[in-house]
Scaffold this motif. Structure first.
Motif, PDB file in Angstrom:
ATOM      1  N   ASP A 267      -3.797   5.579 -36.566  1.00 13.77           N
ATOM      2  CA  ASP A 267      -4.675   5.354 -37.939  1.00 13.77           C
ATOM      3  C   ASP A 267      -4.593   3.901 -38.220  1.00 13.77           C
ATOM      4  O   ASP A 267      -4.323   3.238 -37.336  1.00 13.77           O
ATOM      5  N   VAL A 268      -4.582   3.828 -39.438  1.00 16.49           N
ATOM      6  CA  VAL A 268      -4.827   2.461 -39.940  1.00 16.49           C
ATOM      7  C   VAL A 268      -3.379   1.618 -39.737  1.00 16.49           C
ATOM      8  O   VAL A 268      -3.527   0.222 -39.883  1.00 16.49           O
ATOM      9  N   ASP A 269      -2.437   2.363 -39.304  1.00 20.62           N
ATOM     10  CA  ASP A 269      -1.034   1.652 -39.093  1.00 20.62           C
ATOM     11  C   ASP A 269      -1.066   1.250 -37.560  1.00 20.62           C
ATOM     12  O   ASP A 269       0.069   0.514 -37.215  1.00 20.62           O
ATOM     13  N   ASN A 270      -2.043   1.402 -36.837  1.00 25.10           N
ATOM     14  CA  ASN A 270      -2.008   1.081 -35.320  1.00 25.10           C
ATOM     15  C   ASN A 270      -0.656   1.475 -34.584  1.00 25.10           C
ATOM     16  O   ASN A 270       0.072   0.784 -34.245  1.00 25.10           O
ATOM     17  N   HIS A 271      -0.783   2.793 -34.201  1.00 19.68           N
ATOM     18  CA  HIS A 271       0.462   3.427 -33.599  1.00 19.68           C
ATOM     19  C   HIS A 271       0.197   3.305 -32.175  1.00 19.68           C
ATOM     20  O   HIS A 271       1.295   3.229 -31.332  1.00 19.68           O
ATOM     21  N   SER A 272      -0.982   3.624 -31.773  1.00 17.95           N
ATOM     22  CA  SER A 272      -1.270   3.486 -30.271  1.00 17.95           C
ATOM     23  C   SER A 272      -1.766   1.942 -30.006  1.00 17.95           C
ATOM     24  O   SER A 272      -3.234   1.871 -30.412  1.00 17.95           O
ATOM     25  N   THR A 273      -1.568   1.355 -28.897  1.00 18.37           N
ATOM     26  CA  THR A 273      -1.960  -0.156 -28.741  1.00 18.37           C
ATOM     27  C   THR A 273      -1.922  -0.410 -27.297  1.00 18.37           C
ATOM     28  O   THR A 273      -1.197   0.345 -26.305  1.00 18.37           O
ATOM     29  N   PHE A 274      -2.745  -1.312 -26.735  1.00 18.17           N
ATOM     30  CA  PHE A 274      -2.899  -1.636 -25.288  1.00 18.17           C
ATOM     31  C   PHE A 274      -3.154  -3.180 -25.457  1.00 18.17           C
ATOM     32  O   PHE A 274      -3.939  -3.791 -26.329  1.00 18.17           O
ATOM     33  N   SER A 275      -2.323  -4.203 -24.709  1.00 17.32           N
ATOM     34  CA  SER A 275      -2.211  -5.609 -24.877  1.00 17.32           C
ATOM     35  C   SER A 275      -2.263  -6.212 -23.274  1.00 17.32           C
ATOM     36  O   SER A 275      -1.568  -5.148 -22.486  1.00 17.32           O
ATOM     37  N   GLY A 276      -2.503  -7.277 -23.298  1.00 17.51           N
ATOM     38  CA  GLY A 276      -1.987  -7.926 -21.943  1.00 17.51           C
ATOM     39  C   GLY A 276      -2.478  -9.445 -21.905  1.00 17.51           C
ATOM     40  O   GLY A 276      -2.773  -9.905 -22.939  1.00 17.51           O
ATOM     41  N   SER A 277      -1.964 -10.138 -21.048  1.00 16.27           N
ATOM     42  CA  SER A 277      -1.852 -11.510 -20.866  1.00 16.27           C
ATOM     43  C   SER A 277      -1.984 -12.069 -19.676  1.00 16.27           C
ATOM     44  O   SER A 277      -1.204 -11.305 -18.654  1.00 16.27           O
ATOM     45  N   LEU A 278      -2.711 -13.089 -19.266  1.00 12.60           N
ATOM     46  CA  LEU A 278      -2.339 -13.783 -17.752  1.00 12.60           C
ATOM     47  C   LEU A 278      -1.227 -14.709 -17.802  1.00 12.60           C
ATOM     48  O   LEU A 278      -0.756 -15.662 -18.614  1.00 12.60           O
ATOM     49  N   LEU A 279      -0.035 -14.249 -16.861  1.00 12.55           N
ATOM     50  CA  LEU A 279       1.204 -15.122 -16.768  1.00 12.55           C
ATOM     51  C   LEU A 279       0.855 -16.525 -16.101  1.00 12.55           C
ATOM     52  O   LEU A 279       1.239 -17.542 -16.706  1.00 12.55           O
TER      53      LEU A 279
END
Length: 282
Positions: A267-279
């Motif tokens: 919901d608006v509290d962002n419980h489920s997330t997906f992230s990443g970056s190039l090391l």
């Protein structure tokens, strides 16, 4: 005076001697008188000479006495000045010893400071050299970093609450994009596409909020590489977070799939997330 006394004595002698020796006595008397006159003349001359010398001596003595008095005055003044100078010299000698002590201490301190300054100068030169090397290295790294691709993203799933359960496996499309440097994540498809070959760090958090199964598949291209699942028995929030480090080539994709009959929550509290970056690129 001596001549007169001599004549008187001679006359007395003659009177006592009688008539017989009158002529002889007169001759002797004349001879004696002549002798006395000569002696008197000599003595008068000597007397005048002595008087002259006495006068000169007295005059010189007077001059010498005056000169001596003057010298005595000057001597007293000189002795007084000498006493004063001796006192001043004694004070100056004390001050000189004090100054010599201070000078010795100062010279020692100066020597120590010169050694420290030389050491500091050496260290400063070394530090400056290191700074130049570091600056050069930093500039090189900055250039290299500027040339390197920059990839990082952070997303959340939805504001609508429950997603699933569905009858089929469903690709999760994380529609709330907070960070997407390099634009490697596509919210329309839910796919992250590696723009360059490199090592990537990827992380996801799954939240459940009702009884049942909660979990996701992780796909690299079309290959399933991870499956995470939890059983939830109450209506309280439950989470799990997983991460992977993957070597990807340009064009490889990563996406998350919700298995059929599973559900997740956000919901608006962002419980489920997906992230990443190039090391780092390869």
């Amino acid at each position: 005076m001596r001549v007169v006394l001599g004549l008187l004595l001679l006359l007395l002698g003659l009177c006592g001697s009688g008539t017989q020796g009158e002529e002889r006595g007169l001759g002797e008397l004349k001879s004696r008188i002549d002798q006395l006159e000569r002696e008197d003349a000599v003595q008068a001359t000597e007397l005048r000479s002595l008087e002259t010398r006495l006068t000169a001596t007295e005059s010189k003595t007077s001059d010498l006495e005056k000169e001596n008095a003057d010298l005595q005055t000057r001597l007293s003044s000189t002795e007084s000045r000498i006493d004063q100078l001796e006192r001043e010299n004694a004070v100056q000698a004390t001050e000189l010893r004090s100054l010599e002590t201070r000078l010795t201490a100062t010279e020692s301190k100066t020597s120590d400071l010169e050694k420290k300054n030389a050491d500091l100068q050496t260290r400063l030169s070394s530090t400056e050299t290191e700074l130049l090397v570091s600056k050069s290295r930093i500039e090189q790294l900055e250039r290299e970093n500027a040339e390197k691709p920059k990839v990082a993203f952070y997303t959340a799933l939805t504001d609508t609450g429950y997603v699933g359960p569905h009858n089929t496996d469903t690709t999760l499309k994380y529609s709330k994009v907070f960070t997407n440097i390099g634009n490697a994540y596509n919210p329309a498809t839910g796919f992250f596409t590696a723009p360059v070959k490199g090592v990537y760090y990827l992380q996801f958090t799954v939240c459940g909020n009702h009884t049942g199964l909660m979990g996701v598949f992780v796909f690299k291209n079309n290959q399933k590489i991870m499956f995470n699942v939890e059983w939830k028995e109450d209506k309280l929030y439950k989470y799990f977070t997983k991460s992977v480090v993957l070597e990807l080539i340009a064009g490889d994709t990563i996406h998350l799939v919700l298995p059929s009959t599973y559900s997740v929550y956000d919901d608006v509290d962002n419980h489920s997330t997906f992230s990443g970056s190039l090391l780092f690129p390869l």
